[in-house]
Design a protein around this motif. Structure first.
Motif, PDB file in Angstrom:
ATOM      1  N   PHE A 197       5.141 -13.976  -7.402  1.00 35.73           N
ATOM      2  CA  PHE A 197       4.697 -12.589  -7.892  1.00 35.73           C
ATOM      3  C   PHE A 197       3.325 -12.531  -8.031  1.00 35.73           C
ATOM      4  CE2 PHE A 197       9.188 -11.207  -7.843  1.00 35.73           C
ATOM      5  CZ  PHE A 197       8.774  -9.687  -7.681  1.00 35.73           C
ATOM      6  N   ARG A 198       2.561 -13.640  -7.987  1.00 35.70           N
ATOM      7  CA  ARG A 198       1.001 -13.673  -8.168  1.00 35.70           C
ATOM      8  C   ARG A 198       0.476 -12.801  -6.923  1.00 35.70           C
ATOM      9  NH1 ARG A 198      -1.146 -17.255 -11.539  1.00 35.70           N
ATOM     10  NH2 ARG A 198      -3.035 -17.587 -10.499  1.00 35.70           N
ATOM     11  N   ILE A 199       0.946 -12.620  -5.991  1.00 38.15           N
ATOM     12  CA  ILE A 199       0.848 -11.978  -4.840  1.00 38.15           C
ATOM     13  C   ILE A 199       0.373 -10.553  -5.124  1.00 38.15           C
ATOM     14  CG2 ILE A 199       3.004 -11.102  -3.834  1.00 38.15           C
ATOM     15  CD1 ILE A 199       1.902 -11.925  -0.818  1.00 38.15           C
ATOM     16  N   THR A 200       0.828  -9.882  -5.979  1.00 42.27           N
ATOM     17  CA  THR A 200       0.955  -8.646  -6.228  1.00 42.27           C
ATOM     18  C   THR A 200      -0.165  -8.297  -7.691  1.00 42.27           C
ATOM     19  OG1 THR A 200       1.643  -6.165  -6.764  1.00 42.27           O
ATOM     20  CG2 THR A 200       2.747  -8.135  -7.651  1.00 42.27           C
ATOM     21  N   MET A 201      -0.575  -9.467  -8.257  1.00 37.94           N
ATOM     22  CA  MET A 201      -1.036  -9.654  -9.663  1.00 37.94           C
ATOM     23  C   MET A 201      -2.307  -8.561  -9.777  1.00 37.94           C
ATOM     24  SD  MET A 201      -2.471 -13.140 -10.654  1.00 37.94           S
ATOM     25  CE  MET A 201      -3.711 -13.944 -10.073  1.00 37.94           C
ATOM     26  N   ASN A 202      -3.330  -8.663  -8.618  1.00 36.46           N
ATOM     27  CA  ASN A 202      -4.479  -7.867  -8.746  1.00 36.46           C
ATOM     28  C   ASN A 202      -4.161  -6.599  -7.952  1.00 36.46           C
ATOM     29  OD1 ASN A 202      -5.948  -9.985 -10.178  1.00 36.46           O
ATOM     30  ND2 ASN A 202      -5.857 -11.316  -8.193  1.00 36.46           N
ATOM     31  N   GLN A 203      -3.262  -6.212  -7.349  1.00 39.63           N
ATOM     32  CA  GLN A 203      -3.188  -5.123  -6.418  1.00 39.63           C
ATOM     33  C   GLN A 203      -3.499  -3.895  -7.616  1.00 39.63           C
ATOM     34  OE1 GLN A 203       0.663  -5.738  -4.275  1.00 39.63           O
ATOM     35  NE2 GLN A 203      -0.604  -5.694  -2.565  1.00 39.63           N
ATOM     36  N   THR A 204      -3.883  -2.773  -6.787  1.00 31.61           N
ATOM     37  CA  THR A 204      -4.098  -1.503  -7.341  1.00 31.61           C
ATOM     38  C   THR A 204      -3.229  -0.266  -6.720  1.00 31.61           C
ATOM     39  OG1 THR A 204      -5.742  -0.763  -5.888  1.00 31.61           O
ATOM     40  CG2 THR A 204      -6.739  -2.085  -7.835  1.00 31.61           C
ATOM     41  N   GLU A 205      -3.471   0.946  -7.298  1.00 34.92           N
ATOM     42  CA  GLU A 205      -2.600   2.005  -6.755  1.00 34.92           C
ATOM     43  C   GLU A 205      -2.663   2.262  -5.513  1.00 34.92           C
ATOM     44  OE1 GLU A 205      -4.557   1.916  -9.475  1.00 34.92           O
ATOM     45  OE2 GLU A 205      -3.101   2.066 -11.218  1.00 34.92           O
ATOM     46  N   GLU A 206      -3.973   1.742  -4.830  1.00 35.78           N
ATOM     47  CA  GLU A 206      -4.219   1.983  -3.241  1.00 35.78           C
ATOM     48  C   GLU A 206      -3.268   0.897  -2.496  1.00 35.78           C
ATOM     49  OE1 GLU A 206      -8.050   3.033  -4.793  1.00 35.78           O
ATOM     50  OE2 GLU A 206      -6.398   4.162  -5.117  1.00 35.78           O
ATOM     51  N   ASP A 207      -2.890  -0.316  -3.140  1.00 37.70           N
ATOM     52  CA  ASP A 207      -2.136  -1.258  -2.234  1.00 37.70           C
ATOM     53  C   ASP A 207      -0.736  -1.096  -2.343  1.00 37.70           C
ATOM     54  OD1 ASP A 207      -4.834  -2.408  -1.928  1.00 37.70           O
ATOM     55  OD2 ASP A 207      -4.698  -3.160  -3.931  1.00 37.70           O
ATOM     56  N   TYR A 208      -0.072  -1.555  -1.556  1.00 35.14           N
ATOM     57  CA  TYR A 208       1.322  -1.594  -1.260  1.00 35.14           C
ATOM     58  C   TYR A 208       2.229  -2.851  -1.533  1.00 35.14           C
ATOM     59  CZ  TYR A 208       0.048   2.503   1.112  1.00 35.14           C
ATOM     60  OH  TYR A 208      -0.491   3.779   1.061  1.00 35.14           O
ATOM     61  N   LEU A 209       3.294  -2.930  -2.046  1.00 32.72           N
ATOM     62  CA  LEU A 209       4.016  -4.124  -2.191  1.00 32.72           C
ATOM     63  C   LEU A 209       5.414  -3.741  -1.459  1.00 32.72           C
ATOM     64  CD1 LEU A 209       4.863  -6.721  -3.050  1.00 32.72           C
ATOM     65  CD2 LEU A 209       5.737  -5.882  -5.362  1.00 32.72           C
ATOM     66  N   ILE A 210       5.695  -4.500  -0.287  1.00 36.42           N
ATOM     67  CA  ILE A 210       6.977  -4.353   0.452  1.00 36.42           C
ATOM     68  C   ILE A 210       7.852  -5.339   0.003  1.00 36.42           C
ATOM     69  CG2 ILE A 210       7.862  -4.399   2.765  1.00 36.42           C
ATOM     70  CD1 ILE A 210       5.020  -3.690   3.739  1.00 36.42           C
ATOM     71  N   TYR A 211       9.085  -5.209  -0.442  1.00 40.60           N
ATOM     72  CA  TYR A 211       9.920  -6.179  -1.051  1.00 40.60           C
ATOM     73  C   TYR A 211      11.527  -5.913  -0.595  1.00 40.60           C
ATOM     74  CZ  TYR A 211      11.308  -2.669  -4.421  1.00 40.60           C
ATOM     75  OH  TYR A 211      12.083  -1.474  -5.111  1.00 40.60           O
ATOM     76  N   ASP A 212      12.395  -6.873  -0.777  1.00 34.56           N
ATOM     77  CA  ASP A 212      13.817  -7.133  -0.478  1.00 34.56           C
ATOM     78  C   ASP A 212      14.309  -6.488  -1.738  1.00 34.56           C
ATOM     79  OD1 ASP A 212      16.574  -7.431  -0.049  1.00 34.56           O
ATOM     80  OD2 ASP A 212      16.035  -9.332   0.832  1.00 34.56           O
ATOM     81  N   ALA A 213      14.906  -5.307  -1.542  1.00 34.98           N
ATOM     82  CA  ALA A 213      15.697  -4.806  -2.886  1.00 34.98           C
ATOM     83  C   ALA A 213      17.078  -5.271  -2.988  1.00 34.98           C
ATOM     84  CB  ALA A 213      15.685  -3.194  -2.497  1.00 34.98           C
ATOM     85  N   ASP A 214      17.566  -5.960  -1.826  1.00 36.91           N
ATOM     86  CA  ASP A 214      18.859  -6.746  -2.139  1.00 36.91           C
ATOM     87  C   ASP A 214      18.794  -8.063  -2.994  1.00 36.91           C
ATOM     88  OD1 ASP A 214      19.766  -4.764  -0.484  1.00 36.91           O
ATOM     89  OD2 ASP A 214      19.799  -5.999   1.429  1.00 36.91           O
ATOM     90  N   ASP A 215      17.613  -8.418  -3.317  1.00 34.62           N
ATOM     91  CA  ASP A 215      17.371  -9.604  -3.716  1.00 34.62           C
ATOM     92  C   ASP A 215      17.329  -9.593  -5.127  1.00 34.62           C
ATOM     93  OD1 ASP A 215      15.424 -12.057  -4.943  1.00 34.62           O
ATOM     94  OD2 ASP A 215      15.747 -12.752  -2.744  1.00 34.62           O
ATOM     95  N   GLU A 216      18.147 -10.440  -5.874  1.00 36.92           N
ATOM     96  CA  GLU A 216      18.274 -10.599  -7.510  1.00 36.92           C
ATOM     97  C   GLU A 216      17.173 -10.807  -8.283  1.00 36.92           C
ATOM     98  OE1 GLU A 216      21.637 -12.456  -9.850  1.00 36.92           O
ATOM     99  OE2 GLU A 216      22.550 -12.133  -7.933  1.00 36.92           O
TER     100      GLU A 216
END
Length: 443
Positions: A197-216
């Motif tokens: 999850f460090r991949i998203t730690m510096n992201q801002t409101e202008e950025d996007y996080l695409i993720y697997d919603a089935d993943d626990e």
């Protein structure tokens, strides 16, 4: 500014080239042997280097250190650097400030290579000036030194993410999370999850996080922690007003109020896990405003990734499949799950703390014989010895493939999906996969 690079492989040499070009005083140090082709590059560029040792006096005077992903934090030299308060970063962290290109960062325990290659294929087919780097191909740093791309698709391992401080991708993807590399994370699964999850730690409101919603693991983390990025989920079972999902054998992606649809039967990659990879890549393509016709065409003609459920040959009506890239249990789970015929399964290698129980139901249902290809197969034999009729141990790939041919019958599949790292008998998973293909071609 003195830049010391630990590790003289692809990412190390790439970083050294970029550092030299940006005016750093560069030194490369590798505890192992540097390959001849990399040595030549360093010599040609006038970069100082050493191999088969770490000379502390030449390393501990660094202003910044780029550590190759393969070197663990626990290495003595790394500990000494940290004690001295010298920044130890990854190639991605070092190179990112030197480019204005937007980056799409992709991580996950499995599926990240396929998703990275598919995303790159979609963007390149649309005519974008896009580079491919990270865990794949030519190093990101070296490509930044040549600075010729407007955007990059980067496959990022947890090790690369451990070494970031300020780096942020404009679009991040987490394909899934399952226990892997726990030997590098004090055998604590939560440390590994946090690392991804460090991949998203510096992201801002202008950025996007695409993720697997089935993943626990992903869902739990998102409930407990915040990211500022705009969330775009994908799922095989749920539907969303914004996100990607499968409904009535159709893949749908709704992003920025725009809808995209495609029949799953038309997607070149087979298997449920590949529909997830396709949804993730399609979400990126939609965010990058690529035409629907281009997305459809690219998804229908994508050839897949070498060593990942790669069909090698059919011999006497037995299909041989190379899934050498499956270096953990979760990857092998997907492989076995996609088998529709009785399967002779070649498994084994260096175990990274595997729990084979997850595979039990699939092995009972699909596997007729197991061929163990590893130096120590005890865990596999203990887990499945009473479940399958035939269990054999071999020491070479040639033996494994000959044995598989001997055991298999018309209509069967022979699947190399090791669920383990390859370093006991092979150089890496590519070497293992190539040896498998050579052995099959020699039958």
């Amino acid at each position: 500014m003195r830049l010391v690079v630990l590790g003289g492989g692809e990412s190390g040499v790439g970083t050294a080239i970029l550092g030299k070009e940006k005016g750093y005083d560069v030194f490369v140090s590798d505890f192992g042997k540097i390959k001849e082709n990399y040595k030549e590059v360093l010599i040609n560029k006038g970069i100082e280097w050493e191999d088969e040792k770490h000379t502390e006096s030449l390393i501990l005077n660094a202003d910044v250190v780029m550590k190759s992903p393969g070197i663990p934090e626990k290495a003595a030299i790394v500990k000494k650097l940290v004690e001295k308060g010298i920044a130890v970063i990854s190639e991605i962290e070092f190179a990112a400030p030197f480019t204005k290109a937007i980056t799409i960062g992709i991580t996950g325990s499995n599926g990240k290579t396929t998703t990275t290659m598919l995303t790159y294929h979609l963007l390149k087919s649309a005519g974008l000036n896009v580079g491919l780097a990270g865990n794949i191909g030519k190093s990101f740093a070296e490509q930044v030194a040549e600075d010729k791309y407007d955007s990059y698709v980067l496959e990022l391992s947890s090790f690369q993410l451990d070494g970031i401080i300020n780096y942020k991708p404009h679009i991040a993807i987490i394909t899934n999370i399952s226990p892997d590399h726990l030997d590098r994370y004090d055998y604590k699964y939560e440390n590994y999850i946090d690392s991804k999850f460090r991949i998203t730690m510096n992201q801002t409101e202008e950025d996007y996080l695409i993720y697997d919603a089935d993943d626990e693991a992903i869902s739990e983390w998102l409930q407990k922690n915040k990211t500022r990025a705009k969330l775009i989920p994908f799922s095989l079972t749920k539907t969303f007003s914004e996100g990607a999902f499968i409904k009535n054998n159709t893949m749908e992606a709704i992003i920025n109020q725009e809808e995209f649809q495609m029949e799953t039967a038309a997607i070149a990659l087979e298997g449920k896990h590949n529909f997830k990879n396709a949804m993730a890549a399609t979400s990126v393509a939609k965010l990058m405003q690529i035409r629907k016709a281009t997305i459809r065409e690219s998804l229908s003609n994508f050839q897949g990734v070498e060593h990942r459920l790669e069909k090698v040959l059919k011999i006497q009506n037995v299909q041989y499949i190379n899934d050498s890239k499956a270096t953990n249990v979760n990857a092998t789970f997907f492989a076995l799950d996609s088998m529709n015929t009785p399967t002779v399964w070649i498994v084994g290698g260096v175990d990274k703390g595997n729990d084979y129980n997850e595979l039990m139901a699939l092995v009972r249902e699909k596997v007729k014989a197991i061929i163990c290809l590893g130096v120590d197969n005890r865990k596999i034999i203990d887990a499945f010895g009473n479940v399958v009729d035939v269990m054999v141990e071999v020491n070479t790939m040639t033996e494994a493939v000959r044995m598989a041919q001997h055991i298999s019958e018309k209509g069967d599949t022979v699947l190399l999906s090791p669920a383990c790292a390859s370093f006991d008998l092979f150089e890496n998973y590519e070497d293992r996969g190539r040896q498998f293909k050579d052995a099959v071609h020699n039958l």
